[in-house]
Motif scaffolding. Structure first.
Motif, PDB file in Angstrom:
ATOM      1  N   LYS A  19     -40.569  21.976  -1.913  1.00  0.00           N
ATOM      2  CA  LYS A  19     -40.245  20.546  -1.985  1.00  0.00           C
ATOM      3  C   LYS A  19     -38.862  20.263  -1.407  1.00  0.00           C
ATOM      4  O   LYS A  19     -38.662  19.263  -0.718  1.00  0.00           O
ATOM      5  CB  LYS A  19     -40.357  20.050  -3.421  1.00  0.00           C
ATOM      6  CG  LYS A  19     -41.793  19.961  -3.895  1.00  0.00           C
ATOM      7  CD  LYS A  19     -41.886  19.472  -5.316  1.00  0.00           C
ATOM      8  CE  LYS A  19     -43.337  19.463  -5.771  1.00  0.00           C
ATOM      9  NZ  LYS A  19     -43.475  19.022  -7.162  1.00  0.00           N
ATOM     10  N   ALA A  20     -37.914  21.138  -1.656  1.00  0.00           N
ATOM     11  CA  ALA A  20     -36.565  20.941  -1.112  1.00  0.00           C
ATOM     12  C   ALA A  20     -36.572  21.049   0.404  1.00  0.00           C
ATOM     13  O   ALA A  20     -35.882  20.298   1.095  1.00  0.00           O
ATOM     14  CB  ALA A  20     -35.593  21.947  -1.714  1.00  0.00           C
ATOM     15  N   ALA A  71     -43.864   2.868   0.613  1.00  0.00           N
ATOM     16  CA  ALA A  71     -43.867   1.955  -0.536  1.00  0.00           C
ATOM     17  C   ALA A  71     -44.110   2.717  -1.836  1.00  0.00           C
ATOM     18  O   ALA A  71     -43.513   2.398  -2.872  1.00  0.00           O
ATOM     19  CB  ALA A  71     -44.922   0.865  -0.346  1.00  0.00           C
ATOM     20  N   ALA A  72     -44.962   3.720  -1.789  1.00  0.00           N
ATOM     21  CA  ALA A  72     -45.228   4.520  -2.987  1.00  0.00           C
ATOM     22  C   ALA A  72     -44.048   5.424  -3.323  1.00  0.00           C
ATOM     23  O   ALA A  72     -43.696   5.582  -4.490  1.00  0.00           O
ATOM     24  CB  ALA A  72     -46.490   5.355  -2.785  1.00  0.00           C
ATOM     25  N   MET A  73     -43.421   6.006  -2.297  1.00  0.00           N
ATOM     26  CA  MET A  73     -42.304   6.921  -2.538  1.00  0.00           C
ATOM     27  C   MET A  73     -41.049   6.182  -2.983  1.00  0.00           C
ATOM     28  O   MET A  73     -40.284   6.681  -3.793  1.00  0.00           O
ATOM     29  CB  MET A  73     -42.011   7.740  -1.273  1.00  0.00           C
ATOM     30  CG  MET A  73     -43.075   8.756  -0.969  1.00  0.00           C
ATOM     31  SD  MET A  73     -42.671   9.835   0.418  1.00  0.00           S
ATOM     32  CE  MET A  73     -42.983   8.754   1.802  1.00  0.00           C
ATOM     33  N   ASP A  74     -40.835   4.998  -2.436  1.00  0.00           N
ATOM     34  CA  ASP A  74     -39.654   4.196  -2.766  1.00  0.00           C
ATOM     35  C   ASP A  74     -40.062   3.096  -3.743  1.00  0.00           C
ATOM     36  O   ASP A  74     -39.970   1.914  -3.447  1.00  0.00           O
ATOM     37  CB  ASP A  74     -39.050   3.599  -1.494  1.00  0.00           C
ATOM     38  CG  ASP A  74     -37.788   2.791  -1.755  1.00  0.00           C
ATOM     39  OD1 ASP A  74     -37.132   3.019  -2.796  1.00  0.00           O
ATOM     40  OD2 ASP A  74     -37.463   1.927  -0.924  1.00  0.00           O
ATOM     41  N   ALA A  75     -40.524   3.518  -4.905  1.00  0.00           N
ATOM     42  CA  ALA A  75     -41.087   2.587  -5.884  1.00  0.00           C
ATOM     43  C   ALA A  75     -40.115   1.499  -6.316  1.00  0.00           C
ATOM     44  O   ALA A  75     -40.521   0.379  -6.611  1.00  0.00           O
ATOM     45  CB  ALA A  75     -41.591   3.356  -7.098  1.00  0.00           C
ATOM     46  N   ASN A  76     -38.807   1.795  -6.339  1.00  0.00           N
ATOM     47  CA  ASN A  76     -37.852   0.779  -6.762  1.00  0.00           C
ATOM     48  C   ASN A  76     -37.393  -0.106  -5.604  1.00  0.00           C
ATOM     49  O   ASN A  76     -36.615  -1.025  -5.790  1.00  0.00           O
ATOM     50  CB  ASN A  76     -36.650   1.399  -7.493  1.00  0.00           C
ATOM     51  CG  ASN A  76     -35.793   2.268  -6.593  1.00  0.00           C
ATOM     52  OD1 ASN A  76     -36.078   2.450  -5.408  1.00  0.00           O
ATOM     53  ND2 ASN A  76     -34.733   2.822  -7.159  1.00  0.00           N
ATOM     54  N   GLY A  77     -37.877   0.176  -4.394  1.00  0.00           N
ATOM     55  CA  GLY A  77     -37.635  -0.683  -3.244  1.00  0.00           C
ATOM     56  C   GLY A  77     -36.205  -0.740  -2.747  1.00  0.00           C
ATOM     57  O   GLY A  77     -35.833  -1.680  -2.054  1.00  0.00           O
ATOM     58  N   ASP A  78     -35.409   0.292  -3.040  1.00  0.00           N
ATOM     59  CA  ASP A  78     -34.005   0.245  -2.613  1.00  0.00           C
ATOM     60  C   ASP A  78     -33.767   0.832  -1.224  1.00  0.00           C
ATOM     61  O   ASP A  78     -32.638   0.884  -0.754  1.00  0.00           O
ATOM     62  CB  ASP A  78     -33.098   0.921  -3.640  1.00  0.00           C
ATOM     63  CG  ASP A  78     -33.312   2.427  -3.753  1.00  0.00           C
ATOM     64  OD1 ASP A  78     -34.249   2.950  -3.121  1.00  0.00           O
ATOM     65  OD2 ASP A  78     -32.544   3.070  -4.501  1.00  0.00           O
ATOM     66  N   SER A  88     -39.900  14.274  -8.466  1.00  0.00           N
ATOM     67  CA  SER A  88     -40.634  13.734  -9.609  1.00  0.00           C
ATOM     68  C   SER A  88     -41.875  12.961  -9.156  1.00  0.00           C
ATOM     69  O   SER A  88     -42.784  12.739  -9.944  1.00  0.00           O
ATOM     70  CB  SER A  88     -39.732  12.854 -10.472  1.00  0.00           C
ATOM     71  OG  SER A  88     -39.364  11.692  -9.781  1.00  0.00           O
ATOM     72  N   TRP A  89     -41.916  12.592  -7.879  1.00  0.00           N
ATOM     73  CA  TRP A  89     -43.039  11.815  -7.359  1.00  0.00           C
ATOM     74  C   TRP A  89     -44.140  12.690  -6.768  1.00  0.00           C
ATOM     75  O   TRP A  89     -45.305  12.523  -7.075  1.00  0.00           O
ATOM     76  CB  TRP A  89     -42.544  10.823  -6.300  1.00  0.00           C
ATOM     77  CG  TRP A  89     -43.635  10.019  -5.702  1.00  0.00           C
ATOM     78  CD1 TRP A  89     -44.230   8.907  -6.246  1.00  0.00           C
ATOM     79  CD2 TRP A  89     -44.317  10.262  -4.461  1.00  0.00           C
ATOM     80  NE1 TRP A  89     -45.221   8.451  -5.419  1.00  0.00           N
ATOM     81  CE2 TRP A  89     -45.298   9.263  -4.311  1.00  0.00           C
ATOM     82  CE3 TRP A  89     -44.189  11.223  -3.466  1.00  0.00           C
ATOM     83  CZ2 TRP A  89     -46.133   9.195  -3.212  1.00  0.00           C
ATOM     84  CZ3 TRP A  89     -45.028  11.156  -2.364  1.00  0.00           C
ATOM     85  CH2 TRP A  89     -45.985  10.152  -2.248  1.00  0.00           C
ATOM     86  N   VAL A  90     -43.790  13.609  -5.891  1.00  0.00           N
ATOM     87  CA  VAL A  90     -44.796  14.330  -5.107  1.00  0.00           C
ATOM     88  C   VAL A  90     -45.559  15.336  -5.967  1.00  0.00           C
ATOM     89  O   VAL A  90     -44.978  16.064  -6.758  1.00  0.00           O
ATOM     90  CB  VAL A  90     -44.170  15.008  -3.861  1.00  0.00           C
ATOM     91  CG1 VAL A  90     -43.326  16.204  -4.232  1.00  0.00           C
ATOM     92  CG2 VAL A  90     -45.237  15.383  -2.852  1.00  0.00           C
TER      93      VAL A  90
END
Length: 177
Positions: A19-20, A71-78, A88-90
């Motif tokens: 992942k890293a 959009a899914a990876m950047d859930a907070n839209g920042d 924590s997502w993948v």
């Protein structure tokens, strides 16, 4: 009164984990944070490397799949995805429902004859556009071309990436990263 903006923290990662390594590749400008620009420059590089026009239907599909994935990876839209957010997502479910479509669309850009496979030059072109070295891409191709026919299928390609992301055995992933 608006909330103060906090700056995302750079990845504090063990760069030997799958992942890293993938996160580091997503961070195309090397600043320690994968931004929206970092993510979409990969699609643009693949478009340019394959000689496709901006309005090519496969480019439009790749961009749309990229938009859904981002959009899914950047859930907070920042506009950024920190390493902590990424790990924590993948997972396998996210790969199966989101990532495989974005990655498959990039594969399709390089599949010039649209037969569902890439030869060594097409595979190397794609992987270099996505940030891998040519020698690593060549080794990854060899790892995937188990039957020695000089072709790698879309299914083999995506299965190998999935295995790498989810902690399974992936000779392709090991060669690329």
């Amino acid at each position: 009164m608006p909330f103060p903006r906090t700056e995302p923290q750079q990845a504090q990662a063990d760069h030997t984990t799958p992942k890293a390594r993938i996160y580091a590749m997503l961070d195309t400008d090397g600043d320690g944070i994968a931004s929206r620009d970092d993510y979409f420059v990969r699609i643009e590089r693949a478009r340019q490397a394959t000689g496709r026009a901006d309005d090519d239907p496969l480019v439009l599909v790749a961009r749309a799949a990229g938009e859904r994935a981002w959009a899914a990876m950047d859930a907070n839209g920042d506009g950024v995805m920190t390493y902590k957010e990424y790990i924590s997502w993948v997972d396998a479910e996210k790969f199966d429902t989101i990532c495989q479509y974005a990655l498959g669309a990039l594969f399709d850009l390089a599949d010039i004859d649209r037969d569902g496979t890439l030869d060594r030059p097409g595979f190397t072109l794609l992987r270099q556009a996505l940030g891998n070295r040519a020698d690593s891409a060549g080794a990854a191709f060899d790892a995937l071309d188990g039957d020695g026919d000089g072709r790698v299928s879309r299914q083999e390609y995506l299965a190998s990436i999935r295995a790498y992301v989810t902690g399974g055995t992936s000779p392709m992933g090991d060669a690329l990263y």
